[in-house]
Design an enzyme around this catalytic site. Sequence first.
Site, mmCIF file in Angstrom:
data_model
loop_
_atom_site.group_PDB
_atom_site.id
_atom_site.type_symbol
_atom_site.label_atom_id
_atom_site.label_comp_id
_atom_site.label_asym_id
_atom_site.label_seq_id
_atom_site.Cartn_x
_atom_site.Cartn_y
_atom_site.Cartn_z
ATOM 1 N N GLU A 188 -2.616 -41.377 -55.533
ATOM 2 C CA GLU A 188 -3.059 -42.372 -54.551
ATOM 3 C C GLU A 188 -2.991 -43.727 -55.301
ATOM 4 O O GLU A 188 -4.272 -44.264 -55.582
ATOM 5 C CB GLU A 188 -4.312 -42.085 -54.018
ATOM 6 C CG GLU A 188 -4.459 -40.756 -53.115
ATOM 7 C CD GLU A 188 -5.643 -40.456 -52.500
ATOM 8 O OE1 GLU A 188 -5.796 -39.772 -51.607
ATOM 9 O OE2 GLU A 188 -6.745 -40.947 -52.813
ATOM 10 N N GLU A 383 -1.671 -33.957 -49.543
ATOM 11 C CA GLU A 383 -2.859 -33.584 -49.326
ATOM 12 C C GLU A 383 -3.394 -33.695 -48.012
ATOM 13 O O GLU A 383 -2.825 -34.680 -47.192
ATOM 14 C CB GLU A 383 -3.922 -34.663 -49.948
ATOM 15 C CG GLU A 383 -3.780 -34.439 -51.346
ATOM 16 C CD GLU A 383 -5.035 -35.316 -52.412
ATOM 17 O OE1 GLU A 383 -5.934 -35.755 -51.486
ATOM 18 O OE2 GLU A 383 -4.845 -35.709 -53.466
HETATM 19 C C1 BGP Z 1 -7.992 -37.807 -52.030
HETATM 20 C C2 BGP Z 1 -8.164 -37.681 -53.589
HETATM 21 C C3 BGP Z 1 -8.430 -36.282 -53.922
HETATM 22 C C4 BGP Z 1 -9.582 -35.771 -52.832
HETATM 23 C C5 BGP Z 1 -9.327 -36.089 -51.497
HETATM 24 C C6 BGP Z 1 -10.626 -35.754 -50.606
HETATM 25 O O1 BGP Z 1 -8.427 -39.190 -51.856
HETATM 26 O O2 BGP Z 1 -6.895 -37.815 -54.003
HETATM 27 O O3 BGP Z 1 -8.962 -36.068 -55.318
HETATM 28 O O4 BGP Z 1 -10.944 -35.254 -53.370
HETATM 29 O O5 BGP Z 1 -8.910 -37.245 -51.212
HETATM 30 O O6 BGP Z 1 -11.739 -36.691 -50.872
HETATM 31 P P1 BGP Z 1 -12.957 -36.187 -51.005
HETATM 32 O O7 BGP Z 1 -13.017 -35.405 -52.241
HETATM 33 O O8 BGP Z 1 -13.764 -37.476 -51.390
HETATM 34 O O9 BGP Z 1 -13.325 -35.449 -49.720
#
Ligand code: BGP
Length: 484
Positions: A188, A383
């Site tokens: 990201e 993701e």
């Molecule tokens: C993205 C990241 C991840 C992740 C996911 C969910 O921004 O690449 O590392 O964790 O989001 O976010 P969160 O864990 O804050 O729910």
Amino acid sequence: MKFTKKDFLWGGATAANQIEGAWNVDGKTPVSTDIQPFTEMKDRTKVSAFNAVTREDVKKALSDTEHYYPKRYGNDHYNRYKEDIKLLAEAGMNIYRMSISWARIFPNGDDAKPNQKGIDFYRNIFNECHKHNMKIMVTMVHFDFPIAIGDKFGDWTNRKFIDLYMRYVETLFTEFGQDVDYWLPFNEMNVGLLVGHMQSGIYENEYKNPFSAKFQALHHQFVSVAKCVELSKKMKIKGTVGCMIAMITLYPYDCHPDNILAWYKEKQMLQDFFFDVLTTGEYKTYTKDMFKKFGASAPIVEKGDAEFIKNNSIEFITFSYYMSNVVKVTDGAADKTGGNLFGGTKNPFLEANEWGWQIDPVGLRYTLNNMWDKYQLPMLISENGLGFVEKMKDENDVIQDDYRISYLNDHFKAIQGAIDDGVDVFGYTMWGPIDLVSAGTSEFSKRYGLVYVDYDDYGKGTGNRYPKKSYKWFQDFMKTKELK
Ligand code: BGP
């Protein structure tokens, strides 16, 4: 309906700093996420682990004995990777996206030799994946800037970081070039606009304008991505190199021209900027306005950078997609909602989870179409998933996560929709298929998994893994490809 695309890659995605644990074991040194404590939260939409940190904060955190730092312990994957990869394979997954921790390979940045124990750990993981016939996608930096490297060399505003980083990349390509199928140089990249330290090592309080620093760091990372592409060809490794942003799919609040203009500009800044530079090497005209918005100066771009990036452009695109957000600048009341980067205005047509992340499968189809029209590069959704608070009652309990099943079902349908539209999407890796620590809030309670992990926010529990109802649903889906 049926998901019809053949040879589609279905898998799970994780990050070293959120699963491995073993933060100071076998030679690894601390990283930027090891200093993010867990904080009790009443309103989950308002907590963020992504705060600007100072040198002092880092020092304090490293000697702090009062607070709990969840990312130091993850979900104990360092010791349980065999069991975890087996669970993913048995769910039917044929690709695993994971990250390698720079600080496990070069604990001090300029070590004469890479840390063998780190290399061995990742080799063991890759061997397990091969054993289960899973392809591998590796993120080389996922939010975990090595503190020791920062202490010695500063941050990514220093152009020297390109060489430091490329030494790490060359080591990974040498060691694992025949194991890995897809490489992502950075997780990201647009998160770099929001937080300076986590991925780029920037102490924002030490800069007159932190945004100038963040844009400069990003430029060095853009050049590094192109260098990865160049090196991958030179070394004839098996895999290809792509890149990733957090997809903040945006809508204008209404057809008021001011909202349309604001939406368009925000979209340029949060989405277009990154892949535009990575595919053309150019800082398009709109970037002038973007720098102005932050009172930032344009980054120093060396002669030849643009040409170099253009000639070594990324080979595929990936993005995380969790939600969409709304842009509103006109007066008048409207509720706000949370989000993984910048929150936004609430969309009255969408539901949200406890963190205010608005669930929008149709937005995924729209986004895939939009990205395809702009870049014509193959895409993988790296993701996606639904964070939810869940608690097993006892050992025999099975979490009944029908909400997750319907979230996944609807997003898979949206992918099929985009494929029917003619978009080239070749894979999907769901976030956190085995519960892990949240990036945004450092809590364990925000669970994404098909598999429950018995840890609480303070790391108490057995760490044992228990498939949820969605695990079985996913297994069945992989066999039948049937969607509702
Ligand atoms: C993205 C990241 C991840 C992740 C996911 C969910 O921004 O690449 O590392 O964790 O989001 O976010 P969160 O864990 O804050 O729910």
